[in-house]
Design a protein around this motif. Structure first.
Motif, PDB file in Angstrom:
ATOM      1  N   ALA A 174     -44.346  23.023 -51.217  1.00  0.00           N
ATOM      2  CA  ALA A 174     -43.626  22.231 -50.591  1.00  0.00           C
ATOM      3  C   ALA A 174     -42.345  22.866 -50.098  1.00  0.00           C
ATOM      4  O   ALA A 174     -41.756  22.782 -48.825  1.00  0.00           O
ATOM      5  CB  ALA A 174     -42.648  21.576 -51.920  1.00  0.00           C
ATOM      6  N   VAL A 175     -41.897  24.633 -50.521  1.00  0.00           N
ATOM      7  CA  VAL A 175     -40.406  24.497 -49.640  1.00  0.00           C
ATOM      8  C   VAL A 175     -41.816  25.638 -48.980  1.00  0.00           C
ATOM      9  O   VAL A 175     -40.754  25.375 -47.564  1.00  0.00           O
ATOM     10  CB  VAL A 175     -40.497  26.185 -50.857  1.00  0.00           C
ATOM     11  N   TYR A 176     -42.495  25.908 -48.898  1.00  0.00           N
ATOM     12  CA  TYR A 176     -43.159  26.626 -47.144  1.00  0.00           C
ATOM     13  C   TYR A 176     -43.608  25.487 -46.244  1.00  0.00           C
ATOM     14  O   TYR A 176     -42.600  25.564 -45.584  1.00  0.00           O
ATOM     15  CB  TYR A 176     -44.853  27.001 -47.322  1.00  0.00           C
ATOM     16  N   ASP A 177     -43.432  24.230 -46.841  1.00  0.00           N
ATOM     17  CA  ASP A 177     -43.476  23.575 -45.494  1.00  0.00           C
ATOM     18  C   ASP A 177     -41.954  22.391 -45.252  1.00  0.00           C
ATOM     19  O   ASP A 177     -41.809  22.858 -43.887  1.00  0.00           O
ATOM     20  CB  ASP A 177     -44.125  21.673 -46.246  1.00  0.00           C
ATOM     21  N   GLY A 178     -40.770  23.053 -46.424  1.00  0.00           N
ATOM     22  CA  GLY A 178     -39.874  22.334 -45.790  1.00  0.00           C
ATOM     23  C   GLY A 178     -39.163  24.191 -45.435  1.00  0.00           C
ATOM     24  O   GLY A 178     -38.178  23.666 -44.045  1.00  0.00           O
ATOM     25  N   LEU A 179     -39.049  25.220 -45.456  1.00  0.00           N
ATOM     26  CA  LEU A 179     -38.525  26.063 -44.573  1.00  0.00           C
ATOM     27  C   LEU A 179     -39.456  26.728 -43.575  1.00  0.00           C
ATOM     28  O   LEU A 179     -38.798  27.071 -42.302  1.00  0.00           O
ATOM     29  CB  LEU A 179     -39.222  27.230 -45.318  1.00  0.00           C
ATOM     30  N   ALA A 236     -32.091  28.274 -45.921  1.00  0.00           N
ATOM     31  CA  ALA A 236     -31.814  29.413 -44.823  1.00  0.00           C
ATOM     32  C   ALA A 236     -31.619  29.243 -43.503  1.00  0.00           C
ATOM     33  O   ALA A 236     -31.503  29.583 -42.716  1.00  0.00           O
ATOM     34  CB  ALA A 236     -33.438  29.389 -45.085  1.00  0.00           C
ATOM     35  N   ASP A 237     -30.937  28.261 -42.882  1.00  0.00           N
ATOM     36  CA  ASP A 237     -31.289  27.553 -42.037  1.00  0.00           C
ATOM     37  C   ASP A 237     -29.344  27.966 -41.647  1.00  0.00           C
ATOM     38  O   ASP A 237     -29.480  28.291 -40.480  1.00  0.00           O
ATOM     39  CB  ASP A 237     -30.760  26.042 -41.750  1.00  0.00           C
ATOM     40  N   HIS A 238     -28.716  27.869 -42.545  1.00  0.00           N
ATOM     41  CA  HIS A 238     -27.259  28.183 -42.208  1.00  0.00           C
ATOM     42  C   HIS A 238     -25.549  28.962 -42.775  1.00  0.00           C
ATOM     43  O   HIS A 238     -25.335  29.709 -42.492  1.00  0.00           O
ATOM     44  CB  HIS A 238     -26.311  26.911 -43.145  1.00  0.00           C
ATOM     45  N   ALA A 239     -26.906  29.958 -44.267  1.00  0.00           N
ATOM     46  CA  ALA A 239     -26.333  30.483 -44.453  1.00  0.00           C
ATOM     47  C   ALA A 239     -25.637  32.391 -44.352  1.00  0.00           C
ATOM     48  O   ALA A 239     -25.193  32.280 -43.830  1.00  0.00           O
ATOM     49  CB  ALA A 239     -27.060  31.470 -46.482  1.00  0.00           C
TER      50      ALA A 239
END
Length: 265
Positions: free
Chosen positions: A21-26, A155-158
């Protein structure tokens, strides 16, 4: 900044629903390579191996080793240009100060910080009581929705926002998506500790009583703590530092001064 290169690992094993699930989202926000254990490595902490077998996998690599093994192998040999390490999503919460050293998920994030690579550990809280076996609780890919959304956002903003200039890693815990949309709250790890042990004949049963408190919603944790946030249906994000701190202690200094004068055996 440009699309980040993300090393994804976990402690539940490479075939876990949460990792996928996290792989697909990231993959929507960065270039993701999974470097994850072949089997469940829950609660192994930062256990490390001398040598591990590595095999190709459709998401990256599968490692016959621990989460810490995966991070070391990934950063040094498999994905050396990594900008961010993400560990998870763990099936079950990793909440409270006492859990941080036990969790394979959190330990993977800690391992990354010693390479000066920022990291995010992410876990999903599954309500469970003493009379319901944790393994019996269903958690499909959709259940991880809020955990994935928060992790992808961070992951996108930090990195670009300078978050990791003030902390080494983030410990993220999200409620199951079935609870509904979850706001994000910056928290600190709870200090409440309720482990006990009971001996019966030749066995001793160790029991973490925090889980019953959480399932009942009657935890004594104050506002601003990670457990309180998750039980209240929020995504908890704790900004943490990894190296152990040291302080000047006059009492220990005094003992050091008198050490040589002690009579030797």
């Amino acid at each position: 900044m440009d699309e980040p290169t993300i090393l994804l690992t976990n402690d539940d094993g490479i075939e876990s629903v949460g990792l996928r699930a996290v792989y697909d989202g990231l993959s929507e926000v960065g270039d993701v390579t999974a470097v994850a254990p072949a089997e469940d490595q829950s609660a192994v902490g930062r256990a490390i191996s001398h040598e591990v077998e590595v095999r190709d996998h459709e998401m990256g690599y599968v490692v016959d080793g621990t989460p810490a093994d995966c991070v070391v192998a990934g950063l040094e040999a498999l994905v050396p240009e990594t900008d961010l390490v993400v560990a998870g999503c763990n099936r079950g919460a990793n909440l409270g100060a006492y859990v941080l050293g036990r969790s394979g998920t959190v330990s993977a994030a800690v391992e990354a910080t010693f390479f000066d690579v920022p990291a995010i550990a992410v876990s999903m809280y599954i309500p469970v009581r003493e009379d319901a076996a944790f393994s019996d609780i269903e958690a499909n890919g959709e259940s991880y929705g809020e955990a994935v959304r928060a992790t992808s956002y961070l992951a996108d903003h930090a990195l670009g926002a300078g978050v990791f200039e003030q902390c080494d890693y983030l410990n993220v815990n999200a409620p199951v998506a079935e609870w509904g949309p979850a706001p994000l709250e910056v928290t600190r790890p709870s200090r409440l500790y309720e482990m006990d042990a009971v001996r019966e004949d030749d066995a001793v049963t160790l029991h973490d009583r925090i889980w019953e408190h959480m399932a009942d919603g009657d935890i004594p944790d104050p506002e601003g703590t990670d457990r309180r946030a998750v039980v209240d249906g929020k995504v908890s994000v704790s900004p943490l530092t990894a190296p152990h701190t040291t302080e000047h202690h006059e009492a220990l200094d005094a003992l050091a001064e008198t050490y040589e004068s002690e009579e030797r055996p």
